[in-house]
Design an enzyme around this catalytic site. Structure first.
Site, PDB file in Angstrom:
ATOM      1  N   SER A 579       0.841  -1.199   0.000  1.00 22.06           N
ATOM      2  CA  SER A 579       0.000   0.000   0.000  1.00 22.06           C
ATOM      3  C   SER A 579       0.869   1.240   0.000  1.00 22.06           C
ATOM      4  O   SER A 579       1.998   1.229   0.526  1.00 22.06           O
ATOM      5  CB  SER A 579      -0.912   0.014   1.225  1.00 22.06           C
ATOM      6  OG  SER A 579      -1.561   1.265   1.358  1.00 22.06           O
ATOM      7  N   TYR A 592      -1.922  -0.379  10.535  1.00 21.04           N
ATOM      8  CA  TYR A 592      -1.991  -0.757   9.121  1.00 21.04           C
ATOM      9  C   TYR A 592      -0.738  -0.295   8.379  1.00 21.04           C
ATOM     10  O   TYR A 592      -0.106  -1.058   7.649  1.00 21.04           O
ATOM     11  CB  TYR A 592      -3.250  -0.152   8.497  1.00 21.04           C
ATOM     12  CG  TYR A 592      -3.445  -0.487   7.040  1.00 21.04           C
ATOM     13  CD1 TYR A 592      -3.883  -1.743   6.645  1.00 21.04           C
ATOM     14  CD2 TYR A 592      -3.208   0.472   6.044  1.00 21.04           C
ATOM     15  CE1 TYR A 592      -4.083  -2.048   5.310  1.00 21.04           C
ATOM     16  CE2 TYR A 592      -3.408   0.186   4.710  1.00 21.04           C
ATOM     17  CZ  TYR A 592      -3.838  -1.077   4.333  1.00 21.04           C
ATOM     18  OH  TYR A 592      -4.032  -1.364   3.006  1.00 21.04           O
TER      19      TYR A 592
END
Length: 701
Positions: A579, A592
């Site tokens: 990501s 995250y």
């Protein structure tokens, strides 16, 4: 309503009166229906084997006269899936007039070219070599089939005598001859000499049957096959044993599969010395009965008899002389034992080629075995794609059934090596191979994709399949996997329920990949979840879950993948779907973002370590994939909307506006990024590709 006996034991009666009545005004459609139901039973004919025909009267477009036209399966088709696009329509009279110009056996190849001068339907498929076999017989409907029972009769040492014993004077018999115009003449002569026969057995080859209607032809075929099957069944019952009885016992089922899964990548690597291959495994009862028998050593080297069989299986299999208690983890010792067997097989194949080749023979093809037999464990096959290797396996099972029947009748005989070579390296067969479409970029490769039940993972699987790869879909939700599997063509994909937080579950998924396709070449870790919370709200459970799925899952997936890739010795690709958040610090994202950063750096570390094995490790960084992405279905969307002070509905526009290209990013865009790494950038490793529309703060350099 049909009142004829239809309760067959050895073949499937599939004729549907209602369906047939709907087609009775279109004899070509009815012939296609007959073909499809015949091809649906592998005991009647194998995939791509045999051909069927019908004759109708049509108006000649030049003279307006009624002329007889023969409709016949074209070159390279399959009767089980035959459509109008796969048949050829020829003037019957013109085809028969070719007798006037036929120059004998040396003229066979030229005759195939002349078939084009007999074409009636300009949309015809190229006529096959068997076209004259149908055209020189007078019947309206003809089936040429390759039933195991009939080939067993045809391949028996005293085939002509056995034919007489089963059918009396109602069946003709023609000795082995390569398919072509002269064989058509031989069938014609056999019928003229025996005008009351219902069919003809072709020595070492197959069966011709016919009828005045499509249904009569269908029933004639079934009845003839049933009679041969019953004859063989009775012979086996009389003998008491098949293949000389059992020599060794099979391993228990679970142990067989464990051994096969471990062995598959090793075999695949050796078989791929010329070209990368896809594998198939079977331990069906009929296979085990044969490969564990006393007669295996005598029968296997003889090879197959039917041309359709050895064109797909090679002239003979490789029988491995290994103990079944080999160490699953000792690849080096396995290779030391296996490589000499493969070397010997290649040398024998080369000798076969050099001994039998003609002045104009095509160059020798890949000398590696297609069929590999491991007594006690099962049968492996390897070919260019899953369909080809599965069909090769099915054809060798047909050959096993033929040997079984022929041995029960009297004694199995195979084709002489020169006859077999002349078909395998026939110039017409070579021309057919040259007409095959170009392989796709990922053809011959196997990809395992995690999180493939939907969203980005499914889009990646779709793209890799579209580019030619075989796919193993994995996810924790079996219902989504089944739904996804249904979107692929047969032989393209399989699935395994896999929880990437569990080492054993990962091992089972790879085992499935090995059993289904022979190994794995591409692994894409797309399984994931997202949790967006401020530091004070982030729990230990949140932290551990993200670390387990994203980081530990990647570690265990890579570790197990590398073990298989090293066995194959073909290199490989590992792709991490990370990501933008692993590069860019943002609010409410500590757990995250940290997990994604760990994924990225682990990929760099693996790339540095695995380069020596030609295993490339790269990363794709998506950002803002909202539409179609599973993680946005939960609390993540609300968390990100809250972080940016907007509503959930405003998120897609928000993410599009903030990138340099002002583009919405879709799952398909991520899939294209993966393909670029595995299908185009074949000298890239340790790289990160951002698929985010251009986020300046995420630029890698």
């Amino acid at each position: 309503m049909n009142l004829i006996k239809t309760d067959f034991k050895h073949v499937d009666y599939l004729w549907d009166d209602k369906k047939a009545s709907e087609l009775e005004d279109d004899q070509v459609a009815l012939f296609l229906y007959r073909s499809n139901i015949l091809g649906a039973d592998l005991r009647i004919t194998n995939y791509g084997g045999g051909n069927t025909s019908c004759k109708t009267f049509e108006k000649d477009p030049l003279t307006n006269e009624e002329v007889e036209v023969m409709w016949v399966k074209g070159s390279g088709g399959d009767i089980g899936t035959l459509t109008r696009a796969g048949i050829a329509g020829l003037y019957t009279e013109r085809l028969r007039n070719l007798k006037n110009v036929y120059g004998g056996l040396e003229d066979e190849d030229r005759m195939v070219g002349l078939f084009n001068h007999c074409i009636y339907d300009l949309d015809s498929k190229a006529p096959s070599i068997d076209t004259p076999l149908h055209g020189l017989l007078p019947f309206k409907h003809i089936d040429h089939l390759h039933p195991d029972a009939l080939i067993a009769v045809a391949a028996a040492e005293d085939s002509e005598k056995v034919t007489k014993e089963i059918w009396g004077d109602t069946m003709g018999w023609v000795p082995w001859q390569r398919p072509g115009f002269d064989l058509g003449l031989q069938l014609e002569k056999c019928l003229n000499d025996n005008p009351s026969i219902r069919g003809i057995v072709l020595g070492s080859h197959g069966l011709f049957t016919w009828g005045d209607t499509s249904y009569e032809c269908y029933m004639n075929s079934l009845e003839v096959i049933e009679m041969a099957s019953e004859f063989i069944e009775n012979k086996i019952a009389e003998n008491g044993t098949v293949f000389g009885g059992e020599k060794i016992a099979s391993l228990p089922k679970a142990e067989r599969l464990e051994k096969a899964a471990a062995l598959m990548p090793v075999l695949r690597g050796i078989c791929s010395s010329n070209n990368r291959m896809i594998g198939h495994f079977t331990d069906a009862n009929v296979v085990m009965e044969y490969i564990n028998s006393n007669d295996l050593e005598r029968l296997a080297p003889m090879g197959t008899s039917c041309p359709d069989h050895f064109l797909r299986t090679k002239i003979q299999p490789l029988v491995l002389q290994l103990e079944t208690n080999f160490d699953l983890n000792d690849t080096e010792t396995l290779l030391q034992k296996l490589k000499p067997a493969f070397k010997s097989y290649r040398e024998e194949y080369r000798e076969y080629y050099e001994t039998c080749k003609r002045n104009n023979s095509p160059a020798m093809r890949d000398p590696n075995p297609v069929i590999i037999i491991f007594p006690g464990i099962g049968m492996f096959s390897f070919a260019k794609n899953k369909q080809t290797t599965r069909v090769a396996s099915e054809f060798y099972i047909n050959a096993i059934n033929v040997m079984r029947g022929a041995e029960a009748i009297s004694k199995y005989t195979s084709l002489p090596r020169q006859e077999a070579f002349d078909i395998e390296y026939w110039l017409l067969e070579e021309a057919k191979l040259q007409r095959m479409p170009k392989e796709k970029p990922l053809s011959r490769k196997v990809a395992l994709v995690t999180g493939a039940g939907g969203g980005i993972g499914k889009a990646i699987a779709d793209k890799l399949a579209q580019e030619g790869a075989n796919i193993v879909l994995t996810d924790i939700a079996e219902d989504r996997l089944k739904e996804g599997l249904a979107t692929y063509a047969k032989d393209t994909a399989s699935y395994a329920v896999c929880d990437v937080t569990q080492k054993e579950s990962i091992a089972d998924a790879y085992k499935q990949a090995c059993l289904d396709f022979g190994g794995v070449d591409i692994v894409v870790h797309s399984a994931g979840l997202a949790i967006s919370k401020p530091l004070e709200d982030t729990t230990e459970k949140d932290w551990n879950l993200l670390q387990d799925v994203l980081v530990k899952g990647q570690f265990e997936l890579a570790k197990a993948a590398v073990e298989i890739m090293r066995k194959q010795d073909l290199g490989g690709d590992f792709i991490s779907i990370a990501s933008k958040n692993g590069l860019v610090a943002g609010p409410n994202n500590v757990a995250y973002g940290t997990s994604k950063a760990a994924q990225q750096h682990m990929s760099r570390l693996l790339a540095a370590e695995l380069g020596k094995n030609k295993i490339r490790v790269n990363t794709i960084n998506p950002d803002g994939v909202i539409i179609g992405s599973k993680i946005w279905e939960g609390d993540w969307a609300e968390g990100r909307a809250k972080a940016y002070g907007i509503s959930v509905e405003e998120l897609p526009a928000h993410y599009a506006k903030r990138n340099l290209l002002n583009e919405i990013i879709y799952p398909e865009d991520i899939a294209n990024g993966v393909f670029s790494l595995v299908g185009i950038l074949n000298k890239t490793t340790g790289n990160i590709i951002n698929v985010d529309g251009g986020m300046a703060n995420a630029f890698v350099r």
